[in-house]
Write a protein that holds these residues in place. Structure first.
Motif: not given
Lengths: 253, 253
Positions: A190-194, A210, B210-211, B235, B238
């Motif tokens: 799992x990656x988090x980004x805009x 996001x 973002x987080x 983001x 990680x």
């Protein structure tokens, strides 16, 4: 001293965090806030603009600003590891949404594409090698919810029903198994980004939203990756849940 | 026709997506881009501002704009379910970072707070009930990486070392076990959203970052929740990874 637009943002951010302004509630008008703080409307707009970009409120012209409502569907990658009921005519997503009394739907498109580096690495093919992509957008009550783009090495799935842009109720995992590529292990990343402009368009995302990128890569017993699905999950629509058991000798519930 | 600032954003977004501009590379100057597109510098600034808010580039005055570099640490909630080596003098994070030749550190603070609704629900206490919170910020080479705020019902941990703002090498899970509250099951929930101003400050987050909020709630064999840790994972730092096995009769590796 802090600029007025920031003070306005801070005051309304706190009211939302404390629950004084509940999800769905309309904020006072720009005019009312301007009067309260003794500023011009443009300053109010800047202050509320900060909260829009933080994803806390939405502007619904001509009605005003509202505290954002979150409706997050339960998203459980581990469900994929459980056998489907053999009588099933729907996939898991459709079943879950139907059970909630809502209407699921899906848009499917199949294409041959060149593997980008992220996919090539996960499928262990050369960058630029041809892979089959099944692009799906899922909808609840007509609103887009998430994107699931499954990638397969071409030589594994050519001439199979995976190549057809039709709904496969038993799921592509079963098709792969029938073709001799049963998956026994998967890695969830799992990656988090805009979001990209393309994701914003396909999913109708508002400002300050996001996404989680969920790569699900499936391996056979002899450790060959046979599919990699890239799921784009808007943060305002998903709660991602995993369960763990502490003792290594117990199966995952 | 599309406004010039958007065209500039689109051109540089594509150059970054295609890899033509690699992470860490400096973009042409505002002046050079203004000449190329035949626009004023303010227009260039607006265009590049879009990419800053998308998290694709960073502005480093006075040097210019650079393609953002991502350095994401491997973050594996399932590691928590494995026994710690008994000789360990470090927690898992510190061990992992030390093994990579980098310097881990941590800031710890202990407080008594009133449970907010999200915590109260997960710990099955009344909203507003007193809970013990161990607030930790972890650092790599002096840079903040993530926040781990662990919450415990007060009556479970009072008079234990959990109440002291000191490092506990064997971990709080072992302390809970010694107190008769051994965890056997955990639920991992992941939410994605924009950071709060407090998180931006504590973690030194740049625009467009973002987080993921990772709630880790641990249960005893008789299904009592005994701790809930809220991890705030930027983001850009990680990669969250889980592993699954397909057959229910096999243990989770």
């Amino acid at each position: 001293m802090e600029p007025a637009y920031r003070r306005i943002a801070a005051v309304y951010r706190d009211k939302i965090a404390s629950g004084e302004l509940a999800p769905g509630v309309r904020l006072p008008t720009e005019h009312e806030i301007a009067e309260e703080f003794g500023v011009v409307r443009q300053t109010v707009r800047s202050g509320l603009g900060v909260l829009v970009s933080e994803g806390l409120i939405v502007a619904r012209r001509p009605y005003g600003y509202f505290v954002r409502e979150w409706e997050r569907m339960l998203y459980r990658p581990q469900e994929k590891s459980r056998p489907m009921p053999s009588r099933s005519t729907m996939d898991r997503f459709s079943q879950q949404i139907s059970d909630e009394g809502r209407v699921p739907s899906m848009h499917i498109e199949v294409a041959l594409v060149q593997a980008a580096p992220d996919l090539a690495e996960r499928l262990r093919v050369e960058t630029g090698a041809t892979v089959v992509i099944r692009r799906r957008v899922r909808f609840i009550n007509g609103e887009p919810v998430n994107i699931n783009d499954s990638h397969f090495p071409l030589d594994l799935v050519k001439d199979s029903e995976i190549m057809s842009p039709a709904y496969i109720p038993r799921g592509t995992d079963e098709v792969l198994a029938d073709l001799g590529h049963r998956q026994e292990r998967a890695v969830d990343e799992i990656f988090v980004r805009m979001p990209t402009p393309d994701e914003i368009r396909r999913l109708g995302l508002g400002p300050g939203t996001p996404v989680a990128l969920h790569y699900d890569t499936g391996y056979t017993a002899d450790d060959r990756p046979v599919q990699c699905t890239v799921n784009v999950l808007p943060g305002d629509r998903h709660r991602i849940v995993f369960e763990r058991r502490w003792r290594a000798d117990e199966p995952l519930s």
